[in-house]
Design a protein around this motif. Structure first.
Motif, mmCIF file in Angstrom:
data_model
loop_
_atom_site.group_PDB
_atom_site.id
_atom_site.type_symbol
_atom_site.label_atom_id
_atom_site.label_comp_id
_atom_site.label_asym_id
_atom_site.label_seq_id
_atom_site.Cartn_x
_atom_site.Cartn_y
_atom_site.Cartn_z
ATOM 1 N N SER A 244 -14.217 8.252 -18.380
ATOM 2 C CA SER A 244 -13.455 7.020 -18.586
ATOM 3 C C SER A 244 -11.971 7.283 -18.824
ATOM 4 O O SER A 244 -11.135 6.403 -18.629
ATOM 5 C CB SER A 244 -14.037 6.248 -19.781
ATOM 6 O OG SER A 244 -14.019 7.062 -20.949
ATOM 7 N N ASP A 245 -11.627 8.509 -19.229
ATOM 8 C CA ASP A 245 -10.234 8.831 -19.527
ATOM 9 C C ASP A 245 -9.418 9.163 -18.281
ATOM 10 O O ASP A 245 -8.190 9.121 -18.307
ATOM 11 C CB ASP A 245 -10.158 10.030 -20.491
ATOM 12 C CG ASP A 245 -10.697 9.690 -21.866
ATOM 13 O OD1 ASP A 245 -10.662 8.505 -22.220
ATOM 14 O OD2 ASP A 245 -11.166 10.601 -22.560
ATOM 15 N N ILE A 246 -10.083 9.532 -17.197
ATOM 16 C CA ILE A 246 -9.374 10.043 -16.025
ATOM 17 C C ILE A 246 -8.444 8.994 -15.421
ATOM 18 O O ILE A 246 -7.338 9.296 -14.991
ATOM 19 C CB ILE A 246 -10.380 10.561 -14.975
ATOM 20 C CG1 ILE A 246 -10.974 11.869 -15.473
ATOM 21 C CG2 ILE A 246 -9.708 10.784 -13.631
ATOM 22 C CD1 ILE A 246 -11.908 12.524 -14.509
ATOM 23 N N TYR A 247 -8.888 7.739 -15.385
ATOM 24 C CA TYR A 247 -8.066 6.679 -14.796
ATOM 25 C C TYR A 247 -7.150 6.016 -15.813
ATOM 26 O O TYR A 247 -6.433 5.071 -15.483
ATOM 27 C CB TYR A 247 -8.964 5.602 -14.165
ATOM 28 C CG TYR A 247 -9.959 6.152 -13.165
ATOM 29 C CD1 TYR A 247 -9.531 6.784 -12.006
ATOM 30 C CD2 TYR A 247 -11.327 6.048 -13.390
ATOM 31 C CE1 TYR A 247 -10.444 7.300 -11.096
ATOM 32 C CE2 TYR A 247 -12.245 6.556 -12.490
ATOM 33 C CZ TYR A 247 -11.788 7.186 -11.344
ATOM 34 O OH TYR A 247 -12.691 7.696 -10.453
ATOM 35 N N ASN A 248 -7.144 6.521 -17.018
ATOM 36 C CA ASN A 248 -6.376 5.896 -18.088
ATOM 37 C C ASN A 248 -4.926 6.380 -18.076
ATOM 38 O O ASN A 248 -4.446 7.025 -18.998
ATOM 39 C CB ASN A 248 -7.034 6.195 -19.444
ATOM 40 C CG ASN A 248 -6.422 5.385 -20.561
ATOM 41 O OD1 ASN A 248 -5.871 4.312 -20.339
ATOM 42 N ND2 ASN A 248 -6.502 5.911 -21.779
ATOM 43 N N ILE A 249 -4.211 6.051 -16.994
ATOM 44 C CA ILE A 249 -2.811 6.434 -16.895
ATOM 45 C C ILE A 249 -1.947 5.377 -17.568
ATOM 46 O O ILE A 249 -2.352 4.225 -17.728
ATOM 47 C CB ILE A 249 -2.379 6.617 -15.423
ATOM 48 C CG1 ILE A 249 -2.455 5.288 -14.656
ATOM 49 C CG2 ILE A 249 -3.222 7.683 -14.739
ATOM 50 C CD1 ILE A 249 -1.906 5.380 -13.248
ATOM 51 N N LYS A 250 -0.756 5.772 -17.942
ATOM 52 C CA LYS A 250 0.149 4.849 -18.621
ATOM 53 C C LYS A 250 0.728 3.857 -17.611
ATOM 54 O O LYS A 250 1.244 4.228 -16.571
ATOM 55 C CB LYS A 250 1.295 5.611 -19.295
ATOM 56 C CG LYS A 250 2.205 4.732 -20.134
ATOM 57 C CD LYS A 250 3.264 5.568 -20.837
ATOM 58 C CE LYS A 250 4.174 4.678 -21.677
ATOM 59 N NZ LYS A 250 5.236 5.478 -22.365
ATOM 60 N N ARG A 251 0.604 2.575 -17.921
ATOM 61 C CA ARG A 251 1.098 1.523 -17.027
ATOM 62 C C ARG A 251 2.572 1.234 -17.292
ATOM 63 O O ARG A 251 3.033 1.292 -18.442
ATOM 64 C CB ARG A 251 0.291 0.234 -17.230
ATOM 65 C CG ARG A 251 -1.207 0.424 -17.106
ATOM 66 C CD ARG A 251 -1.651 0.538 -15.674
ATOM 67 N NE ARG A 251 -3.043 0.971 -15.577
ATOM 68 C CZ ARG A 251 -3.711 1.087 -14.454
ATOM 69 N NH1 ARG A 251 -3.110 0.794 -13.305
ATOM 70 N NH2 ARG A 251 -4.962 1.500 -14.434
ATOM 71 N N GLN A 252 3.286 0.924 -16.237
ATOM 72 C CA GLN A 252 4.700 0.578 -16.352
ATOM 73 C C GLN A 252 4.890 -0.921 -16.143
ATOM 74 O O GLN A 252 4.123 -1.558 -15.424
ATOM 75 C CB GLN A 252 5.513 1.336 -15.298
ATOM 76 C CG GLN A 252 5.346 2.839 -15.335
ATOM 77 C CD GLN A 252 5.812 3.450 -16.634
ATOM 78 O OE1 GLN A 252 6.825 3.013 -17.210
ATOM 79 N NE2 GLN A 252 5.089 4.455 -17.122
ATOM 80 N N LYS A 253 5.908 -1.458 -16.760
ATOM 81 C CA LYS A 253 6.252 -2.856 -16.501
ATOM 82 C C LYS A 253 6.937 -2.921 -15.139
ATOM 83 O O LYS A 253 7.944 -2.249 -14.909
ATOM 84 C CB LYS A 253 7.198 -3.377 -17.577
ATOM 85 C CG LYS A 253 7.534 -4.854 -17.416
ATOM 86 C CD LYS A 253 8.443 -5.327 -18.552
ATOM 87 C CE LYS A 253 8.786 -6.805 -18.368
ATOM 88 N NZ LYS A 253 9.666 -7.297 -19.455
ATOM 89 N N GLU A 441 3.587 9.936 -13.522
ATOM 90 C CA GLU A 441 4.962 10.399 -13.701
ATOM 91 C C GLU A 441 5.910 9.736 -12.699
ATOM 92 O O GLU A 441 7.053 9.403 -13.031
ATOM 93 C CB GLU A 441 5.008 11.923 -13.561
ATOM 94 C CG GLU A 441 4.289 12.645 -14.710
ATOM 95 C CD GLU A 441 4.070 14.122 -14.419
ATOM 96 O OE1 GLU A 441 4.391 14.566 -13.288
ATOM 97 O OE2 GLU A 441 3.553 14.830 -15.301
ATOM 98 N N LEU A 442 5.429 9.523 -11.473
ATOM 99 C CA LEU A 442 6.264 8.904 -10.441
ATOM 100 C C LEU A 442 6.568 7.443 -10.775
ATOM 101 O O LEU A 442 7.712 6.982 -10.614
ATOM 102 C CB LEU A 442 5.575 9.009 -9.080
ATOM 103 C CG LEU A 442 5.481 10.427 -8.499
ATOM 104 C CD1 LEU A 442 4.599 10.438 -7.260
ATOM 105 C CD2 LEU A 442 6.862 10.976 -8.177
ATOM 106 N N THR A 443 5.572 6.706 -11.239
ATOM 107 C CA THR A 443 5.827 5.303 -11.593
ATOM 108 C C THR A 443 6.737 5.210 -12.814
ATOM 109 O O THR A 443 7.537 4.263 -12.925
ATOM 110 C CB THR A 443 4.511 4.547 -11.853
ATOM 111 O OG1 THR A 443 3.733 5.236 -12.848
ATOM 112 C CG2 THR A 443 3.695 4.423 -10.574
ATOM 113 N N ALA A 444 6.644 6.190 -13.716
ATOM 114 C CA ALA A 444 7.532 6.208 -14.877
ATOM 115 C C ALA A 444 8.992 6.409 -14.452
ATOM 116 O O ALA A 444 9.923 6.000 -15.156
ATOM 117 C CB ALA A 444 7.123 7.303 -15.850
ATOM 118 N N GLN A 445 9.190 7.035 -13.289
ATOM 119 C CA GLN A 445 10.536 7.234 -12.742
ATOM 120 C C GLN A 445 11.025 6.009 -11.972
ATOM 121 O O GLN A 445 12.130 6.016 -11.425
ATOM 122 C CB GLN A 445 10.539 8.454 -11.807
ATOM 123 C CG GLN A 445 10.233 9.768 -12.493
ATOM 124 C CD GLN A 445 9.961 10.896 -11.490
ATOM 125 O OE1 GLN A 445 10.326 10.805 -10.319
ATOM 126 N NE2 GLN A 445 9.301 11.941 -11.948
#
Length: 498
Positions: A244-253, A441-445
């Motif tokens: 369940s943790d694998i898809y738990n990436i940080k979402r960006q606005k 990391e890419l979406t955070a950029q």
């Protein structure tokens, strides 16, 4: 017992360095036993298979085959073992591209000295058993992935081997073709054939294997009967985290709109397609095989032509006629077939990473070798390619590391829009997790990502918005809150609309 490996070590020399690939690995296979080999990318699975198949020899340790150490076999005996005792179905099939299906099937019979008349009869009988007698004269380029897989399988069965090795056999197959493959494998198992199976698909391993051996960083972890493991426990053994943790990436606005596609259509694959993408956002495209998802993205990047429709990048209408034009407009395309379209396998990592951007490190037509190496080392480190040197040949990397090299090649151009077409096909769960981390990391950029995936848990777990396609049309669109409560059967219903 058919074969046993005892305390196997394997080292390679790379740029004057000794690189350990396998460390103290033991394995045994009984008659009719079905053993899965699993582990994160770069764990040594394919190297182990090459040793079992006598395509490579261990640096140290003992390999006993039919009661005799392989190290005692002479070259002629090793050739006989490769031909008669152990069949190998490679991940990329390794069919002869210029020869027809029948000639590919008959290749081992030629080396065994079978007469032309007899081998043609035997080859046709084999093709008939797998429903391909009407494709005997077809070359591999005229066959589907599943048909090529069946040709590769019956070629490996030509000499009735005692053991068959399968390296990611389902990565290019549809659900129906996978079912057909499993029927063949079950029949082989019932006939006493031992099977060694590498797969990144946990459901397959749990469904048809007797035991599973886990490798990590080239080291043997443990072997367990299949009834003692679950999907969660397998993932935890390999990567140390729950499923369940694998898809738990940080979402960006989501930020500003960076891409808009309007009224996209071609002659037969898709029609009237409309969608947009924002900075920091992941939009997913789900659908059955043939729904038109990849064709849309290939047309968007100028790989294929469209008949009508408009593309806007950051509010500006653009005309993209080829992949180079897509890159100039800040769109990078990760192809679904990395080996055929994404990499030059015979060239080093350094060359592959810089391949799309040599003009950025050249002056007067002369390449800066210093910048070439610096960029390759930077981007391979950014995407966590596991390699002792950027001079290593890309073809020698694991599937997951090859995929990361293709991603690094795109990032060299610093695109704002990234299209990932089946980014985790043929890679294990450890490499998947690393690719998801790269996407985070890419979406955070502030980059936007379009994700195409046939694996519903993946595309549903990663997307901020989800588009579902059927027969060339968008049949459903869901926002993040809707995706969180969406069931897979709901998506399949939308993907099956007539």
């Amino acid at each position: 017992m058919i074969l046993e490996l005892q305390h196997i070590y394997k080292n390679y020399d790379q740029d004057k360095l000794v690189v350990p690939v396998l460390k103290d690995v033991s394995l045994q296979i009984e008659e009719g036993e079905y053993v899965a080999i699993m582990g994160p990318s770069g764990s040594g699975k394919t190297t182990l298979m090459n040793i079992v198949g006598c395509l490579d020899l261990p640096t140290s340790g003992t390999y006993i085959l039919d009661g005799r150490p392989v190290s005692e076999l002479k070259e002629k005996e090793l050739t006989r073992v490769r031909r008669d005792t152990i069949g190998f179905v490679f991940q990329n099939f390794q069919l002869m591209p210029r020869e027809c299906a029948l000639d590919n099937v008959c290749l081992p019979l030629i080396y065994a000295g079978v007469s032309k008349k007899d081998r043609r009869q035997m080859g046709m009988e084999a093709l008939e058993r797998v429903g391909l007698s009407d494709r005997a004269d077809f070359k591999p380029t005229q066959l589907s992935g599943g048909q090529k897989q069946r040709v590769a399988i019956i070629r490996s069965l030509a000499m009735n081997p005692d053991v068959i090795l399968f390296d990611e056999p389902t990565s290019a197959l549809t659900s129906r073709e996978i079912d057909e493959l499993f029927n063949i494998i079950r029949k082989l198992k019932s006939q006493g054939c031992g099977i060694v199976y590498i797969s990144h698909r946990l459901e397959e391993v749990l469904d048809i294997c007797d035991s599973v051996t886990i490798l990590k960083d080239g080291t043997y972890i443990e072997t367990k009967p299949i009834e003692e493991v679950t999907k969660d426990s397998l993932i935890k053994m390999m990567v140390g985290r729950e499923l369940s943790d694998i898809y738990n990436i940080k979402r960006q606005k989501p930020g500003k709109e960076i891409l808009r596609v309007e009224n996209f259509s071609d002659s037969k694959h898709f029609r009237n397609i409309n969608f947009n993408l924002h900075a920091g956002e992941i939009i997913g495209f789900a659908g059955l095989v043939g729904a038109g998802r990849s064709e849309i993205m290939r047309a968007l990047c100028g790989v294929e032509k469209r008949l009508s429709g408009d593309v806007y990048v950051k509010g500006k209408k653009v005309e993209i006629k080829d992949p180079a034009g897509a890159l100039k407009n800040g769109i990078g395309f990760l192809t679904e077939d990395r080996r055929a379209d994404g990499l030059a396998l015979a060239l080093p990592i350094k060359t592959n990473i810089n391949m799309n951007s040599y003009e950025m490190i050249s002056k007067g037509g002369i390449i800066s070798l210093k910048k070439e190496t610096e960029r390759a080392e930077k981007y391979s480190k950014d995407v966590r390619v596991k390699t002792p040197s950027v001079m290593q040949l890309s073809g020698n990397l694991s599937g997951g590391n090859q995929q990361k090299v293709v991603i690094a090649k795109l990032l060299c151009r610093n695109p704002d829009i990234l299209i990932f077409d089946e980014p985790t096909v043929g890679v294990d769960v450890g490499a998947k997790e690393e690719i998801y981390k790269i996407m985070e990391e890419l979406t955070a950029q502030g980059k936007g990502i379009i994700l195409i995936s046939s694996y519903l848990p993946e595309v549903m777990g990663l997307s901020d918005r989800l588009f579902v396609m059927a027969q060339g049309r968008i049949t459903g669109e869901f926002n993040y809150d809707e995706i969180k409560v969406l069931k897979e059967e709901d998506v399949l219903k939308k993907a099956s609309v007539e």
